[in-house]
Each structure stands twice: as structure tokens, then as C-alpha cells.
Write an enzyme that holds these catalytic residues in place. Structure first.
Site, short mmCIF file in Angstrom:
data_model
loop_
_atom_site.label_atom_id
_atom_site.label_comp_id
_atom_site.label_asym_id
_atom_site.label_seq_id
_atom_site.Cartn_x
_atom_site.Cartn_y
_atom_site.Cartn_z
N THR A 1 5.68 -7.83 6.81
CA THR A 1 4.65 -7.26 7.69
C THR A 1 3.67 -8.29 8.25
OG1 THR A 1 3.25 -6.75 5.79
CG2 THR A 1 4.74 -5.00 6.58
N GLN B 1 0.81 -1.21 0.00
CA GLN B 1 0.00 0.00 0.00
C GLN B 1 0.85 1.27 0.00
OE1 GLN B 1 -2.17 -1.26 3.49
NE2 GLN B 1 -4.07 -1.21 2.32
N VAL B 2 1.82 1.36 0.87
CA VAL B 2 2.64 2.57 0.96
C VAL B 2 3.48 2.73 -0.30
CG1 VAL B 2 4.45 3.76 2.25
CG2 VAL B 2 2.67 2.52 3.48
N TYR C 1 8.09 -9.25 15.36
CA TYR C 1 7.96 -8.21 14.34
C TYR C 1 8.48 -6.87 14.85
CZ TYR C 1 5.66 -4.86 11.22
OH TYR C 1 5.39 -3.82 10.36
N ALA D 1 8.65 -4.21 3.63
CA ALA D 1 8.86 -4.84 4.93
C ALA D 1 8.18 -6.20 4.94
CB ALA D 1 8.29 -3.98 6.05
N LEU E 1 14.63 -8.81 -0.96
CA LEU E 1 15.08 -8.35 0.35
C LEU E 1 15.19 -9.47 1.36
CD1 LEU E 1 13.19 -4.94 0.57
CD2 LEU E 1 15.51 -5.42 -0.24
#
Length: 157
Positions: free
Chosen positions: A61, A11-12, A123, A59, A36
Site C-alpha cells: 500500500t 488496519q483492515v 499502485y 496489500a 506475498l
């Protein structure tokens, strides 16, 4: 300006891809190009692309899965950002990194000061470790800790 933007399937990252495009060329690698989960691939990729700014909203998440997939979660959220920050330091490039409020314990009614390493979940711990690794690398950086992210579309892939 050449901007490397990670995480554009999230989303970001998807929103940032649209927003950053007015600043110059935005390079948006897919996982096949820059994984990553494999921190050793970060520096060679950056050396090839030669970004002038790195924006990293990518990330791991999956908060609950991080408890059982700790190696992958730490690779994505600590080790790869550390490698980005080291490359940035060596190449005089700034890093914008998105983190989370999970680095804090989630209780209390006052702002937390000092190092954000008090999370009770994996996390939060790996995100805090990534933030610290970036700070220790010595590059110019900004870390944004978000508490909730939503948009009309949700995940884009």
C-alpha cells in the site's frame, strides 16, 4: 470453518481478525510463513493449511514507493492474489479480496463502469491487474474496493 486471513498487521486485517473469529478457526500467517512478495510460495502454503475461505486484505500500500518498487508491488497486489484465486478455483474455496479506489482515475462525478484500469499511478494499475486476475481465475470471489481506511490504532506492526 478454517479461514485464512492475510495482512493482520494492517488496519483492515487486524479488525477482520477479531470479527472473523466467531466463524471458526482463523489462520493468520506472518510474512515469515507466507510472503506475498514471493507468489510461488502461495500455493504450497495454501495446500498445507487447507483453508475453507480466504480473506485477503493484505496489500502493498505504499503508493509513492510503488513507482520505484514495481516488481514487489506487482508481486503482492497482482501475482499473489492471482495464485490465491487459482488455488481457490482448484479447491472449490471462495476468496474475499480487498482492493482500492485507486484503480479508477480519480476524476469525474459519475460512477465508472467496466474494467477499472484507468488509474494514472502504478499502485492503481497493479491493484486493477490483481482484481482482473482474480476474476479470470474462475473462483467464487468478492472484491471490496475501499477509498479510505482508518482506525484508532493505526498500523499494528
Amino acid at each position: 470453518m478454517r479461514i485464512l486471513l492475510t495482512g493482520t498487521s494492517g488496519q483492515v486485517g487486524a479488525q477482520l481478525q477479531r470479527s472473523l473469529s466467531v466463524l471458526g478457526e482463523v489462520v493468520c500467517p506472518r510474512r515469515a510463513e507466507l510472503d506475498l512478495g514471493r507468489p510461488d510460495s502461495v500455493a504450497p502454503y495454501l495446500a498445507q493449511v487447507k483453508p475453507q475461505l480466504i480473506v485477503n486484505p493484505a496489500a502493498y500500500t505504499a503508493v509513492d514507493k510503488a513507482e520505484t518498487e514495481q516488481d514487489l508491488a506487482f508481486a503482492v497486489n497482482r501475482d499473489s492474489p492471482r495464485e490465491m484465486a487459482r488455488w481457490c478455483q482448484d479447491n472449490d474455496v471462495a476468496l474475499v479480496h480487498y482492493s482500492t479506489d485507486y484503480v479508477y482515475p480519480g476524476n469525474g462525478d459519475q460512477a465508472f463502469a467496466g474494467q477499472p484500469d484507468r488509474s494514472g499511478c502504478v499502485y492503481g494499475k497493479e491493484q486493477a491487474a490483481g482484481d482482473l486476475a482474480i476474476a479470470q481465475a474462475g473462483c467464487s470471489y468478492w472484491i471490496f474496493r475501499t477509498s479510505w481506511v482508518y482506525d484508532a490504532r493505526g498500523r499494528t506492526s
